[in-house]
Scaffold this active site. Structure first.
Site, short mmCIF file in Angstrom:
data_model
loop_
_atom_site.label_atom_id
_atom_site.label_comp_id
_atom_site.label_asym_id
_atom_site.label_seq_id
_atom_site.Cartn_x
_atom_site.Cartn_y
_atom_site.Cartn_z
N GLU A 214 -11.22 -2.01 3.58
CA GLU A 214 -9.84 -1.61 3.83
C GLU A 214 -9.56 -0.25 3.18
O GLU A 214 -10.25 0.19 2.26
CB GLU A 214 -8.87 -2.65 3.27
CG GLU A 214 -8.90 -3.98 3.96
CD GLU A 214 -7.73 -4.86 3.54
OE1 GLU A 214 -6.98 -5.29 4.44
OE2 GLU A 214 -7.56 -5.13 2.34
N TRP B 136 5.03 -10.73 1.69
CA TRP B 136 4.45 -9.86 2.71
C TRP B 136 4.86 -10.31 4.11
O TRP B 136 4.92 -11.49 4.43
CB TRP B 136 2.93 -9.86 2.60
CG TRP B 136 2.28 -8.87 3.51
CD1 TRP B 136 2.03 -7.57 3.25
CD2 TRP B 136 1.81 -9.11 4.84
NE1 TRP B 136 1.43 -6.97 4.33
CE2 TRP B 136 1.29 -7.89 5.33
CE3 TRP B 136 1.80 -10.23 5.67
CZ2 TRP B 136 0.73 -7.77 6.60
CZ3 TRP B 136 1.25 -10.10 6.94
CH2 TRP B 136 0.73 -8.88 7.40
N ASP C 215 0.80 -1.23 0.00
CA ASP C 215 0.00 0.00 0.00
C ASP C 215 0.83 1.28 0.00
O ASP C 215 1.77 1.43 0.80
CB ASP C 215 -0.88 0.06 1.25
CG ASP C 215 -1.71 -1.18 1.47
OD1 ASP C 215 -1.57 -2.15 0.70
OD2 ASP C 215 -2.49 -1.20 2.44
N ASP D 75 -11.73 -6.13 0.78
CA ASP D 75 -10.84 -7.23 1.09
C ASP D 75 -11.27 -8.51 0.37
O ASP D 75 -10.43 -9.31 -0.04
CB ASP D 75 -10.82 -7.45 2.61
CG ASP D 75 -9.72 -8.39 3.07
OD1 ASP D 75 -8.72 -8.51 2.35
OD2 ASP D 75 -9.87 -9.01 4.14
#
Length: 583
Positions: free
Chosen positions: A246, A90, A66, A282
């Site tokens: 989100e 991640w 992000d 999401d």
């Protein structure tokens, strides 16, 4: 490169070494690759990097997702982003930080926010920046505490005289907002605070994404001093079936012209403002927006007629695009949109190449004069990278024909083309059940001939077309003997690579334009990414592709028409693009 920047790079490298023993156990919807985030599995990026981009933002190595807290301060643009200092998957998330004077060329700094306190010891997740009335920037971000609860924290610069804002400090009052048994907030679904805005009552407002069961929520908090926050009794907006919201974003837009509006603005006299609420779902991993009215008294967002904040809402981008964030650029009086594009290759391939994720080119965003959709266009600064230009004028593409565009670096190019369609009455009739443009593009790929289309561009193509990515239009009649037409824009990756393990999803979008007028298509081509803008930014599709043959100097560019009717190319301009300076 300045001495200060060189010093910052050294600090950045030192930080990654210091964090080498940092291990995190994270939860929520994020996929943790424990095996691949161990230090022994980390590889330096390989020397052969055919898929690294030339003018898109990406760090030298490792995972990025992000965009966070974009802003302009003392004439310097700042981009923070979610980054894993330990590997190409991640995990271990910190706020990395880069600055720019033009949104295209970037210098790195040490990570601005990283786990150091109980309120963020398990990760520093997404958030936003707010410029206070005295000009001071502050950041609200989500921290993951020892119980893996999501809490909201504040950070501020250590030195306001530093335009690069290299060092940040966290408040001892953190967390400022936290879930508890009284407020009924889901502790594992409470994240991503927005830029705050100041109401008529001089109270600050901020919204935070959340969910309760299947209800997606934009929870509102208010504050008089930006430190003590109270949860509002009702959310700004919600939907009962869409799941977790989100990375929400909430900002005003003007009804007339393309200028931007400061987030706390309520408009000039006689100026009509609308508001945009954007969420990242999401469940679908897409960004959706609605246009509507903000009730300042009741702190409610009311979508305009025809809008619903769920998976049927319009999207910023109909390809790979997520977790977007806007900011108001006071220097250029515009609103700028950032968005993250993840990879379409396998996790194993990402680890092998040593990096994952890019940011799309920042886009100016504004409200169409109809008031019914947003328009997006790459920021003008990108055009400074244009080099050699090739121009074609008044060419005819007959049925089943291609026209190669010579003289440009086809793997790193900016292409703008204007088509004129003949014989609209020859368009096929669209079936009433064809309401999903992606399904239309998937079933009617580039090889399927119709009355009007497909016509467009073949990019990142090999010489003999073993590989190519096609971006094109089709035009349909809404029904028999009707003067109403439907324009579909497709980005077809099905032939993009001989590699079978990649995600080769075909994307599609309806384009709200009159096909009696010339149809514009712009493509930003950058080795492994193609950003396409149809109808002067009324529809956007971003694709990730990884050709095996059509790489570098072996890449070709074509205009094509595979429909049964001829199409005119009124103009085609293609530029070879310099690489941006992204240290």
């Amino acid at each position: 490169m300045t001495k200060e920047v060189c010093s910052n790079i050294g600090l950045w490298l030192l930080f990654t070494l210091l964090l080498s023993n940092y291990v995190v156990d994270l939860e929520a919807s994020h996929h943790v690759y424990n095996r691949l985030t161990q230090s022994s599995n980390i590889k330096s990026p390989s020397v052969n990097q055919p898929y690294r981009t030339g003018f898109h933002f990406q760090p030298p190595k490792n995972w990025m997702n992000d965009p966070n807290g974009p802003m302009i301060y003392k004439g310097i643009y700042h981009l923070f982003y979610q980054w894993n200092p330990k590997g190409a998957v991640w995990g271990n998330i910190v706020w990395a930080h880069s600055t720019s004077t033009d949104l295209i060329n970037w210098d790195p700094h040490p990570p601005a926010i990283f786990p150091s306190e109980l309120f963020d010891i398990n990760g520093c997740w997404s958030g936003s920046a707010t410029i206070l009335p005295d000009g001071k920037p502050v950041i609200l971000y989500t921290g993951i505490d020892p119980k893996n609860q999501q809490v909201q924290n504040i950070a501020e610069p250590k030195d306001l005289s530093d335009p690069y804002l290299v060092e940040w400090k966290k408040s001892p009052l953190n967390p400022l907002m936290a879930p508890d048994a009284v407020n009924g907030i889901n502790a594992s679904s409470f994240r991503d605070p927005t830029t705050a805005w100041l109401g008529h009552d001089k109270k600050w407002r901020v919204i935070i994404g959340s969910k309760i069961h299947r209800r997606g929520l934009a929870i509102t908090y208010t504050s008089k001093d930006f430190l003590k926050w109270e949860k509002s009794p009702e959310p700004l907006h919600y939907d009962d079936g869409s799941g977790m919201w989100e990375c929400p974003d909430f900002f005003p837009v003007t009804r007339f012209g393309s200028k931007g509006v400061e987030t706390s603005s309520f408009g000039e006299p006689n100026e009509v403002l609308k508001h945009v609420l954007k969420i990242s779902l999401d469940d679908t991993k897409h960004d959706y927006y609605t246009i509507g009215t903000y009730d300042q008294v009741g702190d409610k967002f009311v979508p305009d007629k025809g809008f619903k904040m769920d998976g049927t809402a319009p999207r910023y981008d109909y390809g790979k695009y997520y977790a977007s964030k806007t900011f108001y650029d006071s220097a250029k009086n515009r609103r700028v949109l950032w968005g993250w594009t993840n990879e379409s290759s396998s996790v194993e391939d990402d680890v092998e190449k040593g990096w994952s994720g890019i940011q799309t080119i920042p886009r100016k965003i504004w409200l169409d004069r109809s008031g019914k959709q947003l328009i997006q266009w790459p920021v003008r600064e990108l055009e400074r990278l244009r080099m050699k230009q090739v121009n074609l004028r008044n060419k005819v593409l007959n049925s089943r024909s291609r026209l190669e565009v010579y003289g440009v670096t086809a793997a790193q190019a900016d292409v703008e083309v204007l088509f004129k369609v003949r014989n609209l009455e020859k368009a096929d009739v669209i079936e009433p059940s064809w309401t999903d443009p992606q399904l239309i593009c998937s079933k009617m790929n580039v090889s399927v001939k119709s009355g009007l289309g497909p016509f467009g561009l073949m990019v990142l193509a090999s010489k003999n077309l073993e590989e190519y990515t096609s971006v094109y239009f089709r035009i349909f009649k809404a029904r028999q003997n009707s003067n109403k037409y439907v324009v579909v824009m497709c980005s077809d990756q099905s032939r993009s690579s001989l590699e079978e393990d990649n995600d080769k999803t075909t994307y599609g979008a309806f384009v709200d334009i009159n096909p009696r007028q010339p149809l514009s298509l712009r493509a930003l081509i950058d080795h492994s990414v193609v950003e396409s803008f149809g109808g002067r930014g009324r529809a956007c599709i971003t694709s990730r592709v990884y050709p095996k043959l059509a790489m570098g100097k072996n890449s070709h560019l074509f205009a094509f028409n595979y429909g049964s009717q001829s199409v005119d190319v009124l103009s085609l301009s293609a530029w070879s693009m310099k690489s941006a300076q992204i240290s």
